[in-house]
Design a protein around this motif. Structure first.
Motif, PDB file in Angstrom:
ATOM      1  N   SER A 110       0.861  -1.183   0.000  1.00 56.36           N
ATOM      2  CA  SER A 110       0.000   0.000   0.000  1.00 56.36           C
ATOM      3  C   SER A 110       0.896   1.232   0.000  1.00 56.36           C
ATOM      4  O   SER A 110       1.905   1.275   0.711  1.00 56.36           O
ATOM      5  N   ALA A 111       0.535   2.218  -0.798  1.00 54.81           N
ATOM      6  CA  ALA A 111       1.379   3.404  -0.972  1.00 54.81           C
ATOM      7  C   ALA A 111       0.544   4.674  -0.793  1.00 54.81           C
ATOM      8  O   ALA A 111      -0.692   4.634  -0.757  1.00 54.81           O
ATOM      9  N   TYR A 112       1.260   5.777  -0.692  1.00 52.98           N
ATOM     10  CA  TYR A 112       0.625   7.085  -0.521  1.00 52.98           C
ATOM     11  C   TYR A 112       0.895   7.950  -1.746  1.00 52.98           C
ATOM     12  O   TYR A 112       2.018   7.970  -2.269  1.00 52.98           O
ATOM     13  N   VAL A 113      -0.119   8.685  -2.180  1.00 58.05           N
ATOM     14  CA  VAL A 113       0.028   9.677  -3.229  1.00 58.05           C
ATOM     15  C   VAL A 113      -0.458  11.014  -2.684  1.00 58.05           C
ATOM     16  O   VAL A 113      -1.475  11.084  -1.984  1.00 58.05           O
ATOM     17  N   ALA A 114       0.301  12.067  -2.976  1.00 54.06           N
ATOM     18  CA  ALA A 114      -0.029  13.406  -2.486  1.00 54.06           C
ATOM     19  C   ALA A 114       0.380  14.430  -3.536  1.00 54.06           C
ATOM     20  O   ALA A 114       0.986  14.089  -4.561  1.00 54.06           O
ATOM     21  N   GLN A 115       0.060  15.687  -3.274  1.00 48.30           N
ATOM     22  CA  GLN A 115       0.476  16.748  -4.183  1.00 48.30           C
ATOM     23  C   GLN A 115       1.910  17.189  -3.914  1.00 48.30           C
ATOM     24  O   GLN A 115       2.529  17.817  -4.770  1.00 48.30           O
ATOM     25  N   SER A 116       2.413  16.849  -2.733  1.00 44.44           N
ATOM     26  CA  SER A 116       3.780  17.221  -2.368  1.00 44.44           C
ATOM     27  C   SER A 116       4.458  16.056  -1.662  1.00 44.44           C
ATOM     28  O   SER A 116       3.826  15.349  -0.863  1.00 44.44           O
ATOM     29  N   ALA A 117       5.744  15.880  -1.897  1.00 45.90           N
ATOM     30  CA  ALA A 117       6.478  14.773  -1.300  1.00 45.90           C
ATOM     31  C   ALA A 117       6.765  14.993   0.177  1.00 45.90           C
ATOM     32  O   ALA A 117       7.128  14.045   0.882  1.00 45.90           O
ATOM     33  N   ASP A 118       6.602  16.209   0.680  1.00 44.09           N
ATOM     34  CA  ASP A 118       6.917  16.487   2.079  1.00 44.09           C
ATOM     35  C   ASP A 118       5.670  16.559   2.967  1.00 44.09           C
ATOM     36  O   ASP A 118       5.706  17.127   4.055  1.00 44.09           O
ATOM     37  N   VAL A 119       4.572  15.974   2.520  1.00 43.91           N
ATOM     38  CA  VAL A 119       3.351  15.992   3.327  1.00 43.91           C
ATOM     39  C   VAL A 119       3.569  15.236   4.634  1.00 43.91           C
ATOM     40  O   VAL A 119       4.263  14.209   4.673  1.00 43.91           O
ATOM     41  N   ASP A 120       3.028  15.764   5.731  1.00 39.49           N
ATOM     42  CA  ASP A 120       3.116  15.129   7.053  1.00 39.49           C
ATOM     43  C   ASP A 120       1.869  14.268   7.246  1.00 39.49           C
ATOM     44  O   ASP A 120       0.779  14.784   7.483  1.00 39.49           O
ATOM     45  N   VAL A 158      -7.617  14.347  -3.017  1.00 42.52           N
ATOM     46  CA  VAL A 158      -6.265  14.905  -2.923  1.00 42.52           C
ATOM     47  C   VAL A 158      -6.097  16.032  -3.937  1.00 42.52           C
ATOM     48  O   VAL A 158      -5.540  17.093  -3.630  1.00 42.52           O
ATOM     49  N   ARG A 159      -6.606  15.821  -5.123  1.00 40.98           N
ATOM     50  CA  ARG A 159      -6.458  16.835  -6.171  1.00 40.98           C
ATOM     51  C   ARG A 159      -7.196  18.127  -5.827  1.00 40.98           C
ATOM     52  O   ARG A 159      -6.723  19.222  -6.143  1.00 40.98           O
ATOM     53  N   ASN A 160      -8.360  18.019  -5.165  1.00 41.77           N
ATOM     54  CA  ASN A 160      -9.128  19.232  -4.866  1.00 41.77           C
ATOM     55  C   ASN A 160      -8.839  19.805  -3.477  1.00 41.77           C
ATOM     56  O   ASN A 160      -9.476  20.769  -3.061  1.00 41.77           O
ATOM     57  N   GLY A 161      -7.865  19.212  -2.773  1.00 38.51           N
ATOM     58  CA  GLY A 161      -7.454  19.749  -1.490  1.00 38.51           C
ATOM     59  C   GLY A 161      -8.261  19.286  -0.302  1.00 38.51           C
ATOM     60  O   GLY A 161      -8.026  19.733   0.831  1.00 38.51           O
ATOM     61  N   GLU A 162      -9.190  18.374  -0.511  1.00 36.10           N
ATOM     62  CA  GLU A 162      -9.995  17.852   0.593  1.00 36.10           C
ATOM     63  C   GLU A 162      -9.186  16.917   1.484  1.00 36.10           C
ATOM     64  O   GLU A 162      -9.482  16.738   2.661  1.00 36.10           O
ATOM     65  N   ALA A 163      -8.164  16.296   0.915  1.00 35.67           N
ATOM     66  CA  ALA A 163      -7.266  15.413   1.665  1.00 35.67           C
ATOM     67  C   ALA A 163      -5.827  15.733   1.270  1.00 35.67           C
ATOM     68  O   ALA A 163      -5.562  16.246   0.177  1.00 35.67           O
ATOM     69  N   ASP A 179       1.793  14.783 -13.316  1.00 36.62           N
ATOM     70  CA  ASP A 179       2.332  16.115 -13.072  1.00 36.62           C
ATOM     71  C   ASP A 179       1.840  16.705 -11.747  1.00 36.62           C
ATOM     72  O   ASP A 179       2.571  17.454 -11.094  1.00 36.62           O
ATOM     73  N   ASP A 180       0.607  16.386 -11.361  1.00 32.65           N
ATOM     74  CA  ASP A 180       0.031  17.018 -10.168  1.00 32.65           C
ATOM     75  C   ASP A 180       0.095  16.144  -8.928  1.00 32.65           C
ATOM     76  O   ASP A 180      -0.197  16.613  -7.830  1.00 32.65           O
ATOM     77  N   LEU A 181       0.477  14.878  -9.056  1.00 32.66           N
ATOM     78  CA  LEU A 181       0.510  13.968  -7.915  1.00 32.66           C
ATOM     79  C   LEU A 181       1.822  13.199  -7.894  1.00 32.66           C
ATOM     80  O   LEU A 181       2.325  12.771  -8.933  1.00 32.66           O
ATOM     81  N   VAL A 182       2.349  13.004  -6.677  1.00 33.52           N
ATOM     82  CA  VAL A 182       3.602  12.265  -6.518  1.00 33.52           C
ATOM     83  C   VAL A 182       3.382  11.128  -5.525  1.00 33.52           C
ATOM     84  O   VAL A 182       2.530  11.201  -4.643  1.00 33.52           O
ATOM     85  N   MET A 183       4.152  10.065  -5.697  1.00 31.62           N
ATOM     86  CA  MET A 183       4.074   8.942  -4.768  1.00 31.62           C
ATOM     87  C   MET A 183       5.143   9.109  -3.691  1.00 31.62           C
ATOM     88  O   MET A 183       6.306   9.380  -3.991  1.00 31.62           O
ATOM     89  N   LEU A 184       4.737   8.944  -2.440  1.00 31.82           N
ATOM     90  CA  LEU A 184       5.681   9.055  -1.343  1.00 31.82           C
ATOM     91  C   LEU A 184       6.533   7.797  -1.250  1.00 31.82           C
ATOM     92  O   LEU A 184       6.152   6.729  -1.724  1.00 31.82           O
ATOM     93  N   GLU A 185       7.692   7.924  -0.619  1.00 29.98           N
ATOM     94  CA  GLU A 185       8.583   6.779  -0.485  1.00 29.98           C
ATOM     95  C   GLU A 185       8.041   5.745   0.492  1.00 29.98           C
ATOM     96  O   GLU A 185       8.312   4.554   0.354  1.00 29.98           O
TER      97      GLU A 185
END
Length: 235
Positions: A110-120, A158-163, A179-185
């Protein structure tokens, strides 16, 4: 070779034990590459190909039924179809309600996708599909969880900022990174692999499919199918 011969013989014996009626295969049809609806309006994906091959080996007539994820177990129990083949991870909680075959894929990370790689993750809002092992994991961590009915809605949140991030099977998230989403390590090892679900009263039918899965493991065709659709690691 001995295990293949014995498995095939057991499968043939089980398939001959009065399972002549059409077997209805229930799936979500919304979780590519595991299962999805193609442009022709038909169920497609790894599990469509797998299910068709299992039915062929078991000499069963099968048909596909599409069902929303959040009611997929209740509708199996109530008889709307005869088995679930829908990227469902084997868990102790689900096993209390239904029975599973052996897993046909190992656990998918299971992985995480976010708009930024530094999300807490601990202080953020994490989206997950309702009644999944990912939603349960987020809740267990004490993080802020927001649940949605479909996997597409989790990504949209995630794309609309709700998560701030979405947690899901990596094989699904691979298709949405851009382009708008990155996968976290960070990844999570959840569940006991993916298997077919059956009513507890259908032990004979479960055994038939279990034997068919084993023949595909024995002859290497299951690994070939896993590699084709890139749904998980191989056996």
């Amino acid at each position: 070779m001995k295990s293949l011969i014995l498995g095939t013989a057991a499968l043939a014996l089980t398939a001959s034990m009065g399972l002549a009626d059409t077997v209805r295969l229930g799936t979500e049809g919304a979780y590519a590459p595991w299962n999805f609806v193609n442009d022709a309006g038909e169920i497609d994906g790894f599990e469509r190909e797998l299910g068709d091959e299992l039915c062929k080996r078991a000499e069963l007539t099968c048909e596909w039924v599409k069902n929303d994820w959040d009611s997929i177990i209740p509708n199996l129990v109530s008889g709307n179809y005869d088995t679930i083949i829908a990227g469902m991870s084997i868990t102790d909680e689900r096993d209390e309600v239904i029975d599973f075959t052996q897993p046909y894929t190992p656990p998918d990370p299971s992985a995480y996708v976010a708009q930024s790689a530094d999300v807490d993750l601990a202080s953020g809002v994490i989206a997950a599909q309702a009644t999944t092992i990912q939603a349960a994991f987020v809740a267990e961590q004490g993080w802020t969880l927001v649940e949605f009915s479909t996997p597409e809605e989790t990504v949209a949140a995630v794309r609309n900022g709700e998560a701030d991030a979405v947690l899901a099977d990596k094989s699904f998230l691979d298709s949405v990174v851009g382009d708008d989403l990155v996968m976290l390590e960070r990844t999570e090892a959840l569940g006991g692999g993916v298997g077919m679900g059956f009513r507890e009263s259908d032990a004979e039918l479960r055994g038939t499919f279990d034997a068919a899965i084993q023949t595909m493991k024995d002859d290497g065709s299951l690994n070939e199918l896993i590699a084709k659709w890139e749904v998980s690691s191989q056996w």
